[in-house]
Design an enzyme around this catalytic site. Structure first.
Site, PDB file in Angstrom:
ATOM      1  N   ASP A 399       0.861  -1.200   0.000  1.00  0.00           N
ATOM      2  CA  ASP A 399       0.000   0.000   0.000  1.00  0.00           C
ATOM      3  C   ASP A 399       0.889   1.240   0.000  1.00  0.00           C
ATOM      4  O   ASP A 399       1.816   1.352   0.817  1.00  0.00           O
ATOM      5  CB  ASP A 399      -0.898   0.000   1.237  1.00  0.00           C
ATOM      6  CG  ASP A 399      -1.902   1.130   1.205  1.00  0.00           C
ATOM      7  OD1 ASP A 399      -2.959   0.944   0.590  1.00  0.00           O
ATOM      8  OD2 ASP A 399      -1.621   2.195   1.787  1.00  0.00           O
ATOM      9  N   ASN A 407      -3.031  13.082  -4.226  1.00  0.00           N
ATOM     10  CA  ASN A 407      -4.216  13.503  -4.985  1.00  0.00           C
ATOM     11  C   ASN A 407      -4.724  14.849  -4.489  1.00  0.00           C
ATOM     12  O   ASN A 407      -5.098  15.717  -5.290  1.00  0.00           O
ATOM     13  CB  ASN A 407      -5.310  12.449  -4.872  1.00  0.00           C
ATOM     14  CG  ASN A 407      -5.026  11.240  -5.736  1.00  0.00           C
ATOM     15  OD1 ASN A 407      -4.323  11.336  -6.741  1.00  0.00           O
ATOM     16  ND2 ASN A 407      -5.551  10.096  -5.351  1.00  0.00           N
ATOM     17  N   HIS A 412      -5.391  14.461  -9.274  1.00  0.00           N
ATOM     18  CA  HIS A 412      -5.448  13.040  -9.624  1.00  0.00           C
ATOM     19  C   HIS A 412      -4.527  12.690 -10.797  1.00  0.00           C
ATOM     20  O   HIS A 412      -4.115  11.544 -10.929  1.00  0.00           O
ATOM     21  CB  HIS A 412      -6.889  12.638  -9.947  1.00  0.00           C
ATOM     22  CG  HIS A 412      -7.767  12.590  -8.747  1.00  0.00           C
ATOM     23  ND1 HIS A 412      -7.815  11.511  -7.897  1.00  0.00           N
ATOM     24  CD2 HIS A 412      -8.619  13.505  -8.212  1.00  0.00           C
ATOM     25  CE1 HIS A 412      -8.654  11.741  -6.914  1.00  0.00           C
ATOM     26  NE2 HIS A 412      -9.165  12.955  -7.078  1.00  0.00           N
ATOM     27  N   ASP A 416      -2.126   9.576 -10.781  1.00  0.00           N
ATOM     28  CA  ASP A 416      -2.082   8.531 -11.802  1.00  0.00           C
ATOM     29  C   ASP A 416      -0.652   8.316 -12.294  1.00  0.00           C
ATOM     30  O   ASP A 416      -0.243   7.176 -12.563  1.00  0.00           O
ATOM     31  CB  ASP A 416      -2.984   8.907 -12.979  1.00  0.00           C
ATOM     32  CG  ASP A 416      -4.461   8.797 -12.631  1.00  0.00           C
ATOM     33  OD1 ASP A 416      -4.769   8.183 -11.589  1.00  0.00           O
ATOM     34  OD2 ASP A 416      -5.292   9.321 -13.387  1.00  0.00           O
ATOM     35  N   GLU A 442      -4.585   2.426  -4.450  1.00  0.00           N
ATOM     36  CA  GLU A 442      -3.128   2.472  -4.316  1.00  0.00           C
ATOM     37  C   GLU A 442      -2.581   1.170  -3.740  1.00  0.00           C
ATOM     38  O   GLU A 442      -1.500   1.157  -3.166  1.00  0.00           O
ATOM     39  CB  GLU A 442      -2.729   3.657  -3.418  1.00  0.00           C
ATOM     40  CG  GLU A 442      -3.190   3.558  -1.980  1.00  0.00           C
ATOM     41  CD  GLU A 442      -4.566   4.169  -1.766  1.00  0.00           C
ATOM     42  OE1 GLU A 442      -4.867   4.559  -0.637  1.00  0.00           O
ATOM     43  OE2 GLU A 442      -5.344   4.262  -2.736  1.00  0.00           O
TER      44      GLU A 442
END
Length: 529
Positions: A399, A407, A412, A416, A442
């Protein structure tokens, strides 16, 4: 992040409620859901709003005029009559709202306030008149009873607080009755009985009406959505069927006549030549065995044909003279040709369709951002590895720490970019045969063969350390990340469940401990612990 626009809020309010819940007042528990009901049913509601303003205001004013005509020119009554006129005038403001052909989400609070205030103003005006004017007790009680029923008739329309206007009127009025007739218990008892019944019955009827209208709307919305979804499904099926019909109608049918004894091809049409040997590379005479991708499958089909059984729409892979595999649908019928046992075969090339199916299957099992398998693709590959491998296997659940901050701080798009780079980094550091996937958001997973639990922990620590030191170049600049890793180990021969679900649960538990322990760390969880 920016606040949602008014158009977005309006669209949300007009959508049918996903999980509706009604309160004891008969209205939806969520204001947004009740807003959606009002917006969707405004053509019906606007008529009632208009009637409340017109008839309610007119009736309230008319009652004052009747009192004035009966009681004569009492100075206080004239003032109260002016108050009734003001309430009726405010009712006309409510009527103006009801004349709107449409209403927006922004205007609903204003409409609710106006409607509630109009109903509320009738209460003190009536109580003032009942308290200061010398009218008969029976007349006052009947007027109060009429007003209570009128309040409940329109109470549940838009505002749940309107339900309390009946008790707000009844309690002080009963105080006036008791104070006015302290020695005669029969009149207060009769008034309490009548007004109590009016409140209980009015409350129940108002709630039942509000609940009925909203449940009926939910039923209509559910039916409308079901019909719309069914139409979409039917249209999609019809388009698919039309596409398939055009595909097969446009494709030339390949026909082949072969001898059953040895599989020699006796005749074939141009469509078959185009399918099997477009460049004329095959030797002469052609033999069907030359084109079968799986010769054993050919023998099974020949056994059916020798038994006199026809074949219909059998999927079969053929290899043409250039060595390219073609997916075909095969229909075959045993016949006799020139005294020989033969088979008439029809071939339909469906390679394009099968390729499309494979692409759709790949898309269903692949994460579009990172190119890694998604959860579905990982489960299929991981189960295969678990079934085939007898060695120890480690499952790493990874994680990205505090990914939400990226973000929130950079947008975002930068998030990405980080996910895409991390996926590439993770894939590059795995060995051939390891299973790597983006599990969602994630979160990533890796299933790899290891020599021991110590080796698995070392591999996870190397990955954690590498990520911590790796610069992630994004459009917002170079970012530094860390990861928390939960590790579960399958050790062959131990009496515990070794299925994928157990491994995932154990790794998830370990990941939870890693995050609770401060993140940027590796935690290991034994199966069955």
């Amino acid at each position: 992040m920016s606040a949602p626009s008014s158009s977005t809020a309006s669209n949300a309010a007009t959508a049918p409620p996903s999980t509706p819940r009604l309160t004891a007042s008969g209205l939806f528990a969520e204001d947004l859901q009740d807003d959606a009901y009002v917006l969707a049913n405004w053509p019906r509601i606007r008529g009632r709003v208009r009637d409340i303003g017109v008839y309610g205001g007119s009736a309230f004013l008319l009652m004052g005029l009747v009192d004035y005509a009966i009681l004569g020119r009492v100075p206080m009554l004239a003032l109260i009559l002016l108050g009734r006129l003001g309430v009726a005038g405010y009712g006309w403001q409510v009527t103006r709202q009801g004349r709107r052909p449409t209403i927006t989400l922004e205007l609903l609070p204003r409409l609710r306030r106006q409607l509630f205030l109009f109903e509320l103003l009738t209460v003190p005006t009536f109580l003032l008149e009942a308290g200061v004017l010398p009218t008969s007790a029976a007349f006052s009680i009947m007027s109060a009873l009429t007003l209570v029923f009128a309040l409940y008739a329109f109470a549940p329309l838009l505002c749940r607080y309107s339900l309390w206007l009946g008790p707000v009127l009844t309690l002080p009025f009963m105080g006036m009755v008791v104070a006015g007739f302290p020695l005669d218990w029969r009149l207060p008892a009769s008034a309490a009985l009548l007004l109590g019944f009016a409140n209980i019955a009015g409350w129940q009827l108002a709630v039942a009406q509000a609940r009925h209208l909203r449940l009926a709307w939910l039923d209509r919305e559910a039916l409308r959505l079901e019909v719309a979804e069914r139409k979409l499904v039917e249209q999609a099926l019809e388009r698919s069927q039309t596409h398939l019909r055009r595909l097969f109608e446009a494709a030339p049918v390949a026909m082949v006549l072969l001898r059953l004894e040895d599989g020699a091809i006796l005749r074939y049409n141009q469509a078959a030549r185009t399918l099997l040997d477009p460049k004329g590379l095959s030797r002469q005479p052609l033999v069907s065995l030359d084109f079968y991708a799986d010769p054993q499958r050919r023998e099974l089909l020949r056994a059916h044909l020798r038994a006199g059984q026809a074949l219909s729409q059998i999927e079969l892979q053929l290899r043409n003279a250039e060595g390219l595999l073609r997916d075909t649908l095969v229909s075959a019928q045993p016949i006799e040709h020139e005294g020989q046992a033969c088979v008439l075969i029809g071939l339909t090339d469906v390679s394009g369709l099968k390729q499309l199916q494979r692409q759709l299957q790949q898309q269903a099992e692949q994460d579009m951002l990172t190119g890694l398998p998604n959860r579905r693709g990982f489960v299929a590959g991981a189960n295969d590895l678990l079934d085939r491998s007898d060695s120890a296997l480690a499952l790493l659940m990874i994680d990205l720490d505090h990914f939400k901050r990226i973000n929130d701080s950079h947008g975002h798009r930068v998030g990405d970019e980080v996910l895409e780079q991390f996926g590439a980094l993770l894939n590059a550091h795995m060995r051939q045969g390891d299973r790597v996937a983006r599990f969602g958001g994630e979160e990533f997973v890796v299933l790899l063969a290891v020599a021991s639990g110590r080796a698995a922990v070392d591999a996870a620590e190397r990955m954690r350390s590498y990520v911590e030191q790796h610069p992630f170049a994004t459009s917002a600049g170079v970012l530094r990340l860390s990861v928390s890793i939960g590790l579960a180990l399958r050790e062959p021969g131990k009496p515990v469940q070794n299925d994928l679900a157990s491994l995932l649960q154990a790794a998830d538990d370990a990941l939870y401990r890693a995050k609770q322990g401060g993140r940027n760390r590796v935690e290991m969880q034994a199966l069955g612990a």
